[in-house]
Design an enzyme around this catalytic site. Structure first.
Site, PDB file in Angstrom:
ATOM      1  N   GLU A 233     -13.128  -9.054  22.141  1.00  0.00           N
ATOM      2  CA  GLU A 233     -14.346  -9.540  22.232  1.00  0.00           C
ATOM      3  C   GLU A 233     -15.703  -8.664  22.368  1.00  0.00           C
ATOM      4  O   GLU A 233     -15.432  -7.572  23.168  1.00  0.00           O
ATOM      5  CB  GLU A 233     -14.330  -9.960  24.155  1.00  0.00           C
ATOM      6  CG  GLU A 233     -16.009 -10.688  24.825  1.00  0.00           C
ATOM      7  CD  GLU A 233     -16.124 -11.557  25.782  1.00  0.00           C
ATOM      8  OE1 GLU A 233     -17.390 -10.786  26.521  1.00  0.00           O
ATOM      9  OE2 GLU A 233     -15.077 -11.208  26.402  1.00  0.00           O
ATOM     10  N   CYS A 267     -23.451  -9.473  26.198  1.00  0.00           N
ATOM     11  CA  CYS A 267     -22.800 -10.392  24.918  1.00  0.00           C
ATOM     12  C   CYS A 267     -22.999 -12.150  24.479  1.00  0.00           C
ATOM     13  O   CYS A 267     -23.424 -11.743  23.361  1.00  0.00           O
ATOM     14  CB  CYS A 267     -21.561  -9.904  24.817  1.00  0.00           C
ATOM     15  SG  CYS A 267     -20.654 -10.642  25.949  1.00  0.00           S
TER      16      CYS A 267
END
Length: 465
Positions: A233, A267
């Site tokens: 990720e 993010c």
């Protein structure tokens, strides 16, 4: 002896200091994990679920203490820090519920019956999962990988960010306190080189990494030739589109919060906003007014709504993006002078909204990971989709609209892992969390997430010869 130091963004003081693991300690932890996993894999799923629930309950009991540690380690305002433990509980308990379902992601799969045969597919654990977790959401990001790995019968070795070492210790402590067998879940304080060597040389069978694109590339390089299961990720430059039919007040509140919560250090935070030209001027006016209401201050002050970035260099990186954009013609709508703590060389940074921006500017193409957002007008859906897809990242994308069918049609054209309608910056544990392009690969959460932590094993028995 090499040491890890966590410098608090609150005042630059050393908040935590720990020795880095020695080579002997690393090998001992790996051997312990590998040995313990064999017994753990034979523990019934119901017992694994019970231990996860008990550990989560223990973490919730310590929520106030953990929130204070989050605040001091990475700078989130104390008013919001405890919410991360609530989010951890939501995700962990949902994954525990999935694991124990009779038709859940850990249950055997039976094809259509054939007389005289018994056939099924069993999901077996991979072995030892090496979880490398970041500082920005230190509990939420870690739990996405830790809990399903444990539920699936894997052992877990956790390396947390040097900025948030106490989070690793607290997680392992919580599971140890409820009786998790020794060796099944451990942490190691490591430097980057030792973490890479674990991937290159050790017996781990899965690596779950959350962090930068450069860090993800280093993980892939270290894993090359080992045929490991790797979940990444990575970064994001997530866009939002406000259509002409959007509820403007809601769109302003949602996108501003999505851009500036956690000082933009998410993010999946909103970093680009595209607004239909009929709403553009009003959107910018209302968004700017809302941003000016943020209170920049020490995160241990309950009145603070915007804390420092994790370190001064991170804040200066974002300041450089803004300054460069302004030099290229962008218009800054927030006066940094209104935020007394804001100054170059400090982790405390005023929020900023920019217009007159374009995709040749770094602030619209390069991940900022800070409290800034660029806003552009668009003529129609087609232009919005083109601009939203014009990125090397693809984690989430947001649409604000009153027309769910139109949003679905647009979402199908977007190159992203998640499409939101009328909300943003939220991980629903029942949905797959994944990215495309440089935002990573693999999946956590939902039943699909368990597939990355198990391998299928087929049984084909002829009952009579």
């Amino acid at each position: 002896m090499q040491k890890l130091q966590c410098l608090s963004p609150i005042d630059g003081s050393v908040y935590v200091e720990r020795p880095l693991a020695t080579g002997y300690e690393i090998q001992n932890a790996l051997s312990s994990a590998q040995g313990a996993q064999q017994g753990w894999s034979r523990v019934p799923v119901a017992e694994r679920v019970a231990l996860v629930r008990a550990a989560v309950n223990g973490l919730q009991q310590k929520k106030a203490e953990l929130a204070e540690e989050i605040c001091w380690q990475m700078g989130r305002p104390i008013a919001y820090a405890a919410g991360e433990i609530d989010g951890l509980a939501e995700r962990a308990l949902y994954m525990a519920e999935l694991a124990e379902r009779e038709d859940g992601p850990l249950s055997d799969i039976y094809p259509a019956e054939i007389p005289g045969f018994k056939r099924f597919i069993r999901r077996e654990p991979l072995g030892t999962a090496f979880v490398i977790a970041p500082w920005n959401y230190p509990y939420l990001t870690a739990i996405n990988a830790i809990v399903p790995a444990l539920l699936a019968g894997n052992s877990v070795l956790l390396k947390h960010s040097a900025q948030t070492p106490l989070c690793a210790e607290r997680l392992v402590e919580a599971f140890a306190e409820v009786g998790l067998p020794e060796g099944v879940f451990q942490y190691l304080h490591l430097g980057h080189r030792d973490a890479e060597q674990i991937i290159i040389n050790s017996g781990v069978q899965h690596v779950a990494f959350t962090g930068s694109v450069a860090g993800g590339a280093a993980v892939e390089a270290a894993a090359a030739g080992r045929f490991l299961s790797v979940g990444l990720e990575l970064g994001g430059k997530d866009p939002a589109y406000v259509r002409a039919d959007a509820d403007l007040d809601h769109a302003v509140a949602s996108t501003v919060d999505g851009a500036f919560f956690n000082s933009g250090q998410s993010c999946c935070g909103i970093e680009r906003i595209y607004v239909h030209e009929s709403l553009f001027d009003t959107f910018v006016k209302r968004a700017s007014a809302l941003i000016r209401e943020y209170r920049l201050g020490r995160p241990d002050d309950p009145a603070t709504t915007l804390g420092p970035l994790v370190r001064a260099s991170s804040a200066d990186f974002v300041r450089d993006q803004i300054d460069e954009a302004v030099q290229q013609g962008a218009m800054a709508h927030i006066d940094g002078g209104d935020f007394s703590l804001d100054r170059r060389g400090s982790a405390y940074m005023a929020p900023q909204l920019l217009t007159n921006v374009h995709h040749d500017m770094r602030v619209m193409s390069e991940e900022s990971f800070g409290p800034v957002v660029g806003v552009m007008p668009v003529a129609d859906d087609a232009e919005a989709v083109t601009l939203m897809n014009d990125s090397e990242y693809g984690l989430t994308a947001v649409i604000h609209s009153a027309d769910a069918e139109a949003a679905l049609a647009l979402g199908e054209q977007l190159q992203t892992g998640t499409v939101f309608l009328n909300r943003c910056d939220y991980l629903d544990p029942s949905l797959a969390w994944t990215g495309v392009k440089k935002s990573g690969r693999g999946c956590t959460l939902s039943g699909i997430g368990f597939e990355h932590l198990t391998r299928p094993k087929s049984f084909h028995f002829k009952l009579q010869c």
